[in-house]
Design a protein around this motif. Structure first.
Motif, PDB file in Angstrom:
ATOM      1  N   UNK A 195       0.841  -1.206   0.000  1.00 44.83           N
ATOM      2  CA  UNK A 195       0.000   0.000   0.000  1.00 44.83           C
ATOM      3  C   UNK A 195       0.874   1.253   0.000  1.00 44.83           C
ATOM      4  N   UNK A 196       1.887   1.255   0.842  1.00 42.82           N
ATOM      5  CA  UNK A 196       2.811   2.397   0.900  1.00 42.82           C
ATOM      6  C   UNK A 196       3.543   2.567  -0.433  1.00 42.82           C
ATOM      7  N   UNK A 197       4.068   1.472  -0.965  1.00 44.93           N
ATOM      8  CA  UNK A 197       4.788   1.543  -2.237  1.00 44.93           C
ATOM      9  C   UNK A 197       3.889   2.011  -3.368  1.00 44.93           C
ATOM     10  N   UNK A 198       2.653   1.536  -3.404  1.00 50.81           N
ATOM     11  CA  UNK A 198       1.716   1.953  -4.450  1.00 50.81           C
ATOM     12  C   UNK A 198       1.487   3.462  -4.397  1.00 50.81           C
ATOM     13  N   UNK A 199       1.325   3.997  -3.198  1.00 53.36           N
ATOM     14  CA  UNK A 199       1.140   5.458  -3.053  1.00 53.36           C
ATOM     15  C   UNK A 199       2.375   6.211  -3.532  1.00 53.36           C
ATOM     16  N   UNK A 200       3.543   5.734  -3.153  1.00 51.39           N
ATOM     17  CA  UNK A 200       4.782   6.403  -3.542  1.00 51.39           C
ATOM     18  C   UNK A 200       5.012   6.323  -5.045  1.00 51.39           C
ATOM     19  N   UNK A 201       4.830   5.142  -5.623  1.00 52.46           N
ATOM     20  CA  UNK A 201       5.079   4.960  -7.050  1.00 52.46           C
ATOM     21  C   UNK A 201       4.054   5.687  -7.904  1.00 52.46           C
ATOM     22  N   UNK A 202       2.853   5.857  -7.363  1.00 53.31           N
ATOM     23  CA  UNK A 202       1.816   6.587  -8.084  1.00 53.31           C
ATOM     24  C   UNK A 202       2.267   8.019  -8.382  1.00 53.31           C
ATOM     25  N   UNK A 203       3.095   8.567  -7.529  1.00 53.15           N
ATOM     26  CA  UNK A 203       3.641   9.919  -7.755  1.00 53.15           C
ATOM     27  C   UNK A 203       4.449   9.983  -9.043  1.00 53.15           C
ATOM     28  N   UNK A 204       4.996   8.844  -9.451  1.00 52.10           N
ATOM     29  CA  UNK A 204       5.831   8.778 -10.651  1.00 52.10           C
ATOM     30  C   UNK A 204       5.070   8.201 -11.850  1.00 52.10           C
ATOM     31  N   UNK A 205       3.831   7.776 -11.621  1.00 47.25           N
ATOM     32  CA  UNK A 205       3.017   7.243 -12.699  1.00 47.25           C
ATOM     33  C   UNK A 205       3.330   5.811 -13.095  1.00 47.25           C
ATOM     34  N   UNK A 206       3.958   5.056 -12.189  1.00 46.58           N
ATOM     35  CA  UNK A 206       4.268   3.652 -12.468  1.00 46.58           C
ATOM     36  C   UNK A 206       3.810   2.790 -11.298  1.00 46.58           C
ATOM     37  N   UNK A 207       3.668   1.496 -11.580  1.00 43.18           N
ATOM     38  CA  UNK A 207       3.369   0.558 -10.493  1.00 43.18           C
ATOM     39  C   UNK A 207       4.644  -0.206 -10.146  1.00 43.18           C
ATOM     40  N   UNK A 208       4.532  -1.096  -9.172  1.00 40.29           N
ATOM     41  CA  UNK A 208       5.715  -1.810  -8.690  1.00 40.29           C
ATOM     42  C   UNK A 208       6.376  -2.631  -9.794  1.00 40.29           C
ATOM     43  N   UNK A 209       5.580  -3.385 -10.537  1.00 42.95           N
ATOM     44  CA  UNK A 209       6.136  -4.198 -11.616  1.00 42.95           C
ATOM     45  C   UNK A 209       6.835  -3.351 -12.669  1.00 42.95           C
ATOM     46  N   UNK A 210       6.227  -2.241 -13.041  1.00 43.68           N
ATOM     47  CA  UNK A 210       6.843  -1.351 -14.027  1.00 43.68           C
ATOM     48  C   UNK A 210       8.149  -0.769 -13.503  1.00 43.68           C
ATOM     49  N   UNK A 211       8.195  -0.480 -12.206  1.00 43.81           N
ATOM     50  CA  UNK A 211       9.445   0.041 -11.639  1.00 43.81           C
ATOM     51  C   UNK A 211      10.556  -1.002 -11.749  1.00 43.81           C
ATOM     52  N   UNK A 212      10.214  -2.270 -11.567  1.00 48.08           N
ATOM     53  CA  UNK A 212      11.219  -3.337 -11.689  1.00 48.08           C
ATOM     54  C   UNK A 212      11.734  -3.447 -13.124  1.00 48.08           C
ATOM     55  N   UNK A 213      10.856  -3.219 -14.089  1.00 45.66           N
ATOM     56  CA  UNK A 213      11.277  -3.213 -15.490  1.00 45.66           C
ATOM     57  C   UNK A 213      12.254  -2.064 -15.722  1.00 45.66           C
ATOM     58  N   UNK A 214      11.918  -0.886 -15.233  1.00 47.49           N
ATOM     59  CA  UNK A 214      12.809   0.269 -15.392  1.00 47.49           C
ATOM     60  C   UNK A 214      14.158   0.019 -14.723  1.00 47.49           C
ATOM     61  N   UNK A 215      14.136  -0.570 -13.534  1.00 51.07           N
ATOM     62  CA  UNK A 215      15.390  -0.866 -12.829  1.00 51.07           C
ATOM     63  C   UNK A 215      16.232  -1.867 -13.616  1.00 51.07           C
ATOM     64  N   UNK A 216      15.571  -2.881 -14.173  1.00 51.28           N
ATOM     65  CA  UNK A 216      16.291  -3.885 -14.968  1.00 51.28           C
ATOM     66  C   UNK A 216      16.979  -3.232 -16.162  1.00 51.28           C
ATOM     67  N   UNK A 217      16.294  -2.274 -16.791  1.00 52.71           N
ATOM     68  CA  UNK A 217      16.873  -1.591 -17.951  1.00 52.71           C
ATOM     69  C   UNK A 217      17.960  -0.600 -17.540  1.00 52.71           C
ATOM     70  N   UNK A 218      17.856  -0.039 -16.344  1.00 51.25           N
ATOM     71  CA  UNK A 218      18.948   0.804 -15.843  1.00 51.25           C
ATOM     72  C   UNK A 218      20.215  -0.023 -15.666  1.00 51.25           C
ATOM     73  N   UNK A 219      20.046  -1.252 -15.182  1.00 52.68           N
ATOM     74  CA  UNK A 219      21.191  -2.141 -14.985  1.00 52.68           C
ATOM     75  C   UNK A 219      21.811  -2.553 -16.307  1.00 52.68           C
ATOM     76  N   UNK A 220      20.938  -2.864 -17.279  1.00 50.99           N
ATOM     77  CA  UNK A 220      21.431  -3.321 -18.578  1.00 50.99           C
ATOM     78  C   UNK A 220      20.401  -2.954 -19.643  1.00 50.99           C
ATOM     79  N   UNK A 221      20.618  -1.840 -20.282  1.00 50.28           N
ATOM     80  CA  UNK A 221      19.705  -1.358 -21.306  1.00 50.28           C
ATOM     81  C   UNK A 221      19.791  -2.256 -22.542  1.00 50.28           C
ATOM     82  N   UNK A 222      18.662  -2.462 -23.205  1.00 48.21           N
ATOM     83  CA  UNK A 222      18.655  -3.232 -24.434  1.00 48.21           C
ATOM     84  C   UNK A 222      18.533  -4.721 -24.253  1.00 48.21           C
TER      85      UNK A 222
END
Length: 139
Positions: free
Chosen positions: A21-48
């Protein structure tokens, strides 16, 4: 009779619901959900990387992954491109906007993780190791 509210699984579930619940509120500020944030993090680690590589790293099922990447692509945060060597392979890349957002979300995640580590103290590392051991041993 044993009080079920003392079960480890009960405590974990109650805690996870509050954390989610806390994470959903925080991530909503950025317009992403938890799963989408993990995708972004994965691409930050290794793009492409491929969708399969993202799914494996973030532990997201392929059916959900495609939908999440579609939304990130619609928001102009990622783009799909054919592999230069094998056009059958599709790779996912962060856009400049996506990279900036991913870093902001990662910073927020690091701050929250630090908050949790501070609350857990010295027991935190043992807890994480124990939970990972359990997760790896259960189907």
């Amino acid at each position: 009779m044993t009080d079920f509210t003392g079960f480890i699984c009960y405590t974990l579930k109650v805690t996870m619901k509050k954390l989610e619940k806390h994470l959903a509120r925080e991530l909503d500020k950025y317009g992403v959900n938890f799963g989408q944030s993990l995708i972004l993090f994965s691409l930050l680690e290794k793009d492409g990387i491929t969708l399969s590589e993202i799914g494996s790293r973030a532990r997201i099922e392929n059916s959900s992954l495609t939908t999440m990447v579609d939304r990130l692509e619609k928001e102009l945060l990622v783009e799909r491109r054919p592999d230069s060597q094998d056009r059958r392979i599709i790779r996912v890349f962060l856009t400049d906007r996506g990279r900036g957002l991913a870093r902001e979300v990662l910073d927020a995640g690091e701050r929250f993780n630090q908050y949790l580590e501070d609350r857990l103290g010295q027991n935190g590392n043992n807890l994480v190791k124990g939970l990972n051991t359990i997760a790896d041993s259960i189907d």
